[in-house]
Design an enzyme around this catalytic site. Structure first.
Site, short mmCIF file in Angstrom:
data_model
loop_
_atom_site.label_atom_id
_atom_site.label_comp_id
_atom_site.label_asym_id
_atom_site.label_seq_id
_atom_site.Cartn_x
_atom_site.Cartn_y
_atom_site.Cartn_z
N ARG A 50 53.92 43.74 41.02
CA ARG A 50 53.45 42.39 41.16
C ARG A 50 53.34 41.94 42.41
O ARG A 50 52.54 41.07 42.78
CB ARG A 50 54.69 41.78 40.14
CG ARG A 50 54.31 40.13 40.14
CD ARG A 50 54.98 39.43 39.34
NE ARG A 50 56.22 39.80 38.77
CZ ARG A 50 57.20 39.92 39.47
NH1 ARG A 50 57.49 39.30 40.84
NH2 ARG A 50 58.41 40.36 39.16
N TYR A 102 32.64 24.02 34.64
CA TYR A 102 32.83 25.00 33.56
C TYR A 102 34.05 24.59 32.51
O TYR A 102 34.93 23.95 33.11
CB TYR A 102 33.24 26.34 34.22
CG TYR A 102 34.07 27.27 33.09
CD1 TYR A 102 33.28 27.74 32.22
CD2 TYR A 102 35.23 27.68 33.30
CE1 TYR A 102 33.73 28.75 31.24
CE2 TYR A 102 35.77 28.48 32.61
CZ TYR A 102 35.32 28.92 31.40
OH TYR A 102 35.68 29.79 30.26
N ASP A 174 34.81 26.61 43.39
CA ASP A 174 34.49 27.52 42.47
C ASP A 174 33.15 28.12 42.83
O ASP A 174 31.92 27.47 42.55
CB ASP A 174 34.69 27.22 41.09
CG ASP A 174 34.39 28.39 40.13
OD1 ASP A 174 33.64 29.11 40.49
OD2 ASP A 174 34.88 27.93 38.76
N LYS A 199 32.33 37.76 36.43
CA LYS A 199 31.15 37.40 36.37
C LYS A 199 30.09 38.55 37.16
O LYS A 199 30.07 39.59 37.35
CB LYS A 199 30.67 35.80 36.67
CG LYS A 199 31.72 35.02 35.84
CD LYS A 199 31.08 35.26 34.23
CE LYS A 199 31.94 34.58 33.32
NZ LYS A 199 33.11 33.92 33.61
C1 LIG Z 1 32.00 28.92 36.83
C2 LIG Z 1 33.04 29.62 36.36
N1 LIG Z 1 34.46 29.59 36.77
C3 LIG Z 1 35.29 30.14 36.30
C4 LIG Z 1 35.22 30.60 35.11
C5 LIG Z 1 36.50 31.19 34.41
O1 LIG Z 1 36.61 32.75 34.44
P1 LIG Z 1 37.17 33.72 33.71
O2 LIG Z 1 36.67 33.75 32.29
O3 LIG Z 1 37.08 34.99 34.11
O4 LIG Z 1 38.74 33.38 33.29
C6 LIG Z 1 34.15 30.73 34.41
C7 LIG Z 1 33.74 31.64 33.04
O5 LIG Z 1 32.89 31.31 32.28
C8 LIG Z 1 33.02 30.10 34.88
O6 LIG Z 1 31.74 30.40 34.39
#
Ligand SMILES: Cc1ncc(COP(=O)(O)O)c(C=O)c1O
Length: 381
Positions: A50, A102, A174, A199
């Protein structure tokens, strides 16, 4: 590899570690171990998984190198990355965030943080004056997404950094849609870059992962403390998959972006299609701001069909795209934002945000664009 001055394509391939120090193997092995032998009772470089693992170190160093951070952190998902970065806030703090986010981030910010005593206001961050006006004596941070998901609103990152400096706020971005290849927020003064590695970085729709990096050693120390305390770390096998995906990011993203430019232009001309939202289009409203801070339009397009019947027909008939709530894979992914990526947001809020049942998001993959277009037009015929 220790030279930080390599260009992105080289960093992607070699990352922080391009061979196993123990054996010279050309790929860092999946160190599938929970703990490490303490020689004569003394911990070595690693003591418990961890706290640290060589497979995880590889992707953590990669994201730090790619974004220009001092240290990277790998988490079990993008949401674990977002939640862990936001652990820098405490009860009584106030957070301002973009109002087009998101759906999972929206859920965390509006459903989880308030339970921890953190007040959250979602505001239009495309207007710096509105951000200034929303700051209170308790405001501690700005959580941003640009381009936003799914409406591609553009927030001026330099303006946000200037406001944050003036009011002593932390800035978090993000950067999933752009990846460090197209947008480098830390260079613009943003404190923390966050990625859903699920992604584009992973790129093959075969893992969940999250990454965080910062150029501030003090913030890095605090995030490391939380990562180790909370423990939502990325597992060794997923680190391996993510490191492998990162190696080809440039090739994949350039091919997907090229396809997306063509697809967006053709969508504009299709009689079933209403609005097309894509930074690569001539009339994209935030074009100037976007290209002042990013070097490409990316590979994701949002568009409206003229009726819900057409949406249903498209989703039922289209063959090539996977119809799913994700993006950034080698395969084209078609998302019905209303019922998938933004399902967590109540219908009335979605409508207020401008997300309608006729809105679709397409993450264009690296297939032959002619096959994609034929499939799309056949499904809508
Ligand atoms: C722009 C964006 N940020 C964060 C996330 C969250 O990521 P995760 O699904 O890997 O938890 C997503 C998921 O679709 C996303 O599109």
């Amino acid at each position: 590899m220790s030279d930080n001055n390599y260009r992105p394509a080289t960093i992607l391939v070699h990352q922080g570690r391009d061979r196993d120090p123990a054996t010279g193997a050309s790929a860092i092995p999946i160190y599938q171990a929970s703990t490490y032998h303490h020689q004569a009772g003394e911990a070595g470089e690693y003591d418990y998984a961890r706290c640290g693992n060589p497979s995880r170190d590889q992707v953590e160093e990669a994201i730090a190198l790619l974004e220009g951070g001092v240290r990277g952190f790998a988490f079990a998902s993008g949401m674990a990355a977002t939640g862990s970065a936001l652990s820098l806030l405490k009860s009584g703090d106030h957070l301002l965030a973009s109002n087009d986010l998101y759906g999972g981030s929206w859920r965390y910010l509006t459903g989880v943080l308030p339970q921890q005593g953190i007040k959250v206001d979602l505001i239009d961050t495309t207007d710096p004056a509105k951000v200034e006006a929303a700051i209170t004596p308790q405001t501690r941070a700005l959580f941003l997404e640009t381009p936003s998901n799914p409406l591609f609103q553009i927030t001026d990152l330099r303006a946000m950094v200037a406001i944050a400096k003036q009011h002593n706020l932390l800035t978090l971005l993000d950067n999933t849609f752009m990846t460090p290849l197209l947008q480098r927020p830390l260079d613009l003064g943003i404190d923390i870059a966050i990625h859903s590695g699920t992604k584009f970085l992973g790129g093959h729709s075969d893992l969940l992962a999250g990454l965080v990096t910062t150029a501030d050693p003090q913030l890095a120390k605090r995030i490391k403390y939380f990562q180790n305390s909370f423990g939502a770390v990325l597992a060794p096998f997923d680190c391996f998959l993510l490191a492998r995906g990162i190696k080809t990011l440039k090739l994949r993203l350039e091919a997907a972006q090229k396809n997306a430019r063509i697809f967006a232009e053709r969508l504009l001309e299709h009689p079933a299609v209403g609005q097309v939202i894509y930074p690569g289009l001539k009339d994209f409203p935030g074009k100037e701001e976007h290209f002042s801070q990013a070097s490409g339009p990316g590979a994701i397009i949002s568009f409206e069909l003229k009726s819900e019947d057409q949406v249903n027909a498209l989703l039922a008939r289209v063959k090539l795209p996977i119809i799913a709530p994700s993006l950034g894979g080698v395969e084209t992914i078609l998302t019905h934002c209303w019922s998938m990526s933004h399902a967590a947001i109540p219908a009335s809020d979605k409508r207020k945000m401008g997300i309608h049942p006729t809105l679709l998001r397409i993450s264009v993959g690296i297939e032959d664009v002619e096959d994609l277009w034929e499939d799309f037009t056949t499904a809508l015929a």
